[in-house]
Scaffold this motif. Structure first.
Motif, short mmCIF file in Angstrom:
data_model
loop_
_atom_site.label_atom_id
_atom_site.label_comp_id
_atom_site.label_asym_id
_atom_site.label_seq_id
_atom_site.Cartn_x
_atom_site.Cartn_y
_atom_site.Cartn_z
N THR A 174 1.00 -1.33 0.21
CA THR A 174 -0.32 0.00 0.02
C THR A 174 1.22 1.21 -0.16
O THR A 174 1.93 1.09 0.87
CB THR A 174 -1.02 -0.01 0.92
N LEU A 175 0.36 2.01 -0.46
CA LEU A 175 1.25 3.66 -1.10
C LEU A 175 1.64 4.17 -0.02
O LEU A 175 1.62 5.67 0.22
CB LEU A 175 0.92 3.80 -2.54
N ASP A 176 0.05 4.70 1.61
CA ASP A 176 0.01 5.59 2.38
C ASP A 176 0.90 5.69 3.50
O ASP A 176 0.57 5.83 4.56
CB ASP A 176 -1.71 5.67 2.76
N HIS A 178 5.95 4.36 4.33
CA HIS A 178 6.81 3.72 4.14
C HIS A 178 7.12 2.72 4.21
O HIS A 178 8.09 2.44 3.98
CB HIS A 178 7.29 5.13 4.57
N LYS A 181 9.49 0.48 1.01
CA LYS A 181 9.81 1.48 -0.24
C LYS A 181 11.23 1.31 -0.59
O LYS A 181 11.34 1.55 0.81
CB LYS A 181 8.31 2.45 0.70
N PHE A 197 4.68 9.03 -7.69
CA PHE A 197 3.07 9.52 -7.21
C PHE A 197 3.33 10.66 -6.46
O PHE A 197 1.81 10.55 -5.77
CB PHE A 197 2.83 8.11 -5.94
N LYS A 200 -0.87 12.31 -6.74
CA LYS A 200 -1.10 10.67 -6.79
C LYS A 200 -2.39 10.44 -5.32
O LYS A 200 -1.42 10.77 -4.09
CB LYS A 200 -1.45 9.51 -6.51
N ALA A 203 -1.31 8.08 -1.56
CA ALA A 203 0.06 8.32 -1.51
C ALA A 203 1.53 8.70 -1.44
O ALA A 203 1.52 10.18 -1.39
CB ALA A 203 0.28 7.57 -3.54
N ILE A 207 7.53 8.35 -2.95
CA ILE A 207 8.32 6.80 -3.26
C ILE A 207 8.13 6.70 -4.98
O ILE A 207 7.84 7.09 -4.83
CB ILE A 207 6.58 6.49 -2.06
N TYR A 210 8.19 -0.13 -4.48
CA TYR A 210 7.35 -0.19 -3.61
C TYR A 210 7.01 -1.70 -3.47
O TYR A 210 7.78 -2.41 -4.70
CB TYR A 210 5.70 -0.33 -3.29
N GLY A 245 7.85 4.15 -9.52
CA GLY A 245 5.57 2.89 -9.41
C GLY A 245 5.23 1.84 -9.72
O GLY A 245 4.86 1.35 -9.56
N ASN A 247 6.09 -2.22 -8.65
CA ASN A 247 5.77 -2.87 -7.89
C ASN A 247 6.34 -4.43 -7.60
O ASN A 247 6.51 -5.31 -8.22
CB ASN A 247 4.17 -3.38 -7.05
#
Length: 368
Positions: A174-176, A178, A181, A197, A200, A203, A207, A210, A245, A247
């Motif tokens: 998840t991007l919320d 650290h 990452k 990000f 976004k 996010a 980052i 991730y 960006g 994953n």
């Protein structure tokens, strides 16, 4: 040419052939008595700056003399895998004397990885103008998986690897936060506008990529592209080339398994939308420290090779690459079985290693 001259010439040719064929270099201990050293960076006049995990920073003279603790180091959480970890001298150090340090930062509700800049005083006795540039969010109660490798990119931005703190592995997807990452920031702590990000919703803008687990090795390739290693669980250590960006799968797709056995999640090794590693190790070697060799000091066969330290098995891995793929691996420094924590190429073109021991060493590899 007389017989003696022929013998000398033949000796040089054989020596050159030995290096070209990958003859092992000769280790020379530069300094010892270091308390679990974690990283080394290079200062002018042949000196070194070395971190010790319990929270000390040392200047090592060219003679090998280890200086007293440098003053002004921030407070660290020294325990488990935490403490004072990476150190990197700024590319403009000769002009500005700036260094970057990475450490486990205490907080009211736990701890996290942090990155700071400071100036090393002229005599090398203290850090001045310390500024925390980045603190991993959120802080958690954990003694594991801090990541903490720093790389200065050619554009002057800083990459920092961040572990997922072991108990928060699902956060890596998840991007919320650290956790798990790779982040990229400016030298003043700002967020580069071209981070993937930025803008976004939901996010964090620092980052870069991730789905990482715990990276303790990162370096620039000769072409300026960032490479990194990361620890798998039981098996599945990886080499990745992290792109903006993207994953990288943890903990959904992995070549490792749970400690003691058993699959992680669905037990898959690949999933659409997740990047495959460039290379992986089963069983784990516990990779730490990472450097490309760009010099000619060890012969033509070594130039362009990647070097990675193994904590678990206590060796330095020389990795041959061809067309961006791993084609061969060679174990170096196997005699003592010391935990190789860091490896870097020095200004003299030689490789330097630090060993993670209570009587840790800084070692220089000499062409044999």
């Amino acid at each position: 040419m007389n017989r003696r001259h022929w013998r000398v010439a033949a000796g040089w040719l054989l020596a050159a052939h030995g290096l070209a064929a990958g003859a092992a270099p000769r280790p020379e201990v530069v300094a010892s008595g270091l308390d679990h050293p974690w990283a080394v960076t290079f200062l002018p006049e042949g000196r070194f700056l070395v971190t010790e995990r319990p929270g000390r920073l040392r200047v090592v003279e060219a003679s090998g003399k280890v200086g007293p603790s440098v003053a002004g180091v921030p407070m660290v959480v020294a325990g488990g895998q935490g403490g004072l970890l990476d150190v990197v001298a700024d590319s403009g150090f000769a002009r500005n004397r700036v260094v970057y340090i990475c450490f486990s930062e205490p907080g009211g509700v736990g701890n996290s990885t942090a990155l700071a800049s400071a100036r090393l005083s002229e005599e090398g006795s203290r850090l001045e103008d310390l500024k925390v540039l980045f603190s991993q969010k959120p802080k958690v109660v954990s003694r594991s998986h801090f990541g903490c490798r720093i790389v200065e990119a050619r554009d002057g931005t800083l990459f920092l690897t961040l572990g997922e703190r072991f108990s928060r592995k699902d956060d890596a997807q998840t991007l919320d936060n650290h956790h798990g990452k790779l982040v990229r920031i400016g030298k003043d702590g700002s967020v580069p506008k071209d981070n993937p990000f930025v803008g976004k919703p939901g996010a964090l803008p620092e980052i870069w990529s991730y789905g990482h687990r715990n990276s303790q090795g990162a370096t620039l390739a000769p072409d300026g592209v960032l490479w990194m290693t990361e620890h798998g669980p039981q098996g599945g250590d990886e080499i990745n080339i992290p792109q903006a960006g993207r994953n990288y799968g943890w903990p959904v797709a992995t070549y490792g398994e749970n400690y003691g056995g058993g699959k992680i999640g669905d037990g898959i090794t690949a999933k659409e939308g997740m990047e495959q590693p460039l290379h992986y190790w089963v069983p784990s070697i516990a990779p730490s420290g990472m450097a490309f060799l760009t010099s000619d000091r060890y012969g033509s066969a070594w130039k362009g090779n990647l070097f990675v330290g193994s904590l678990k098995f206590g060796y330095l891995d020389r990795i041959e690459l061809k067309d961006g793929k791993v084609v061969a691996e060679h174990k170096l420094l196997t005699d003592d079985g010391k935990r190789v924590r860091d490896v870097r190429q020095g200004p003299d073109g030689l490789l330097y290693v630090v060993t993670d021991e209570s009587n840790g060493q800084l070692i220089r590899l000499l062409p044999d």
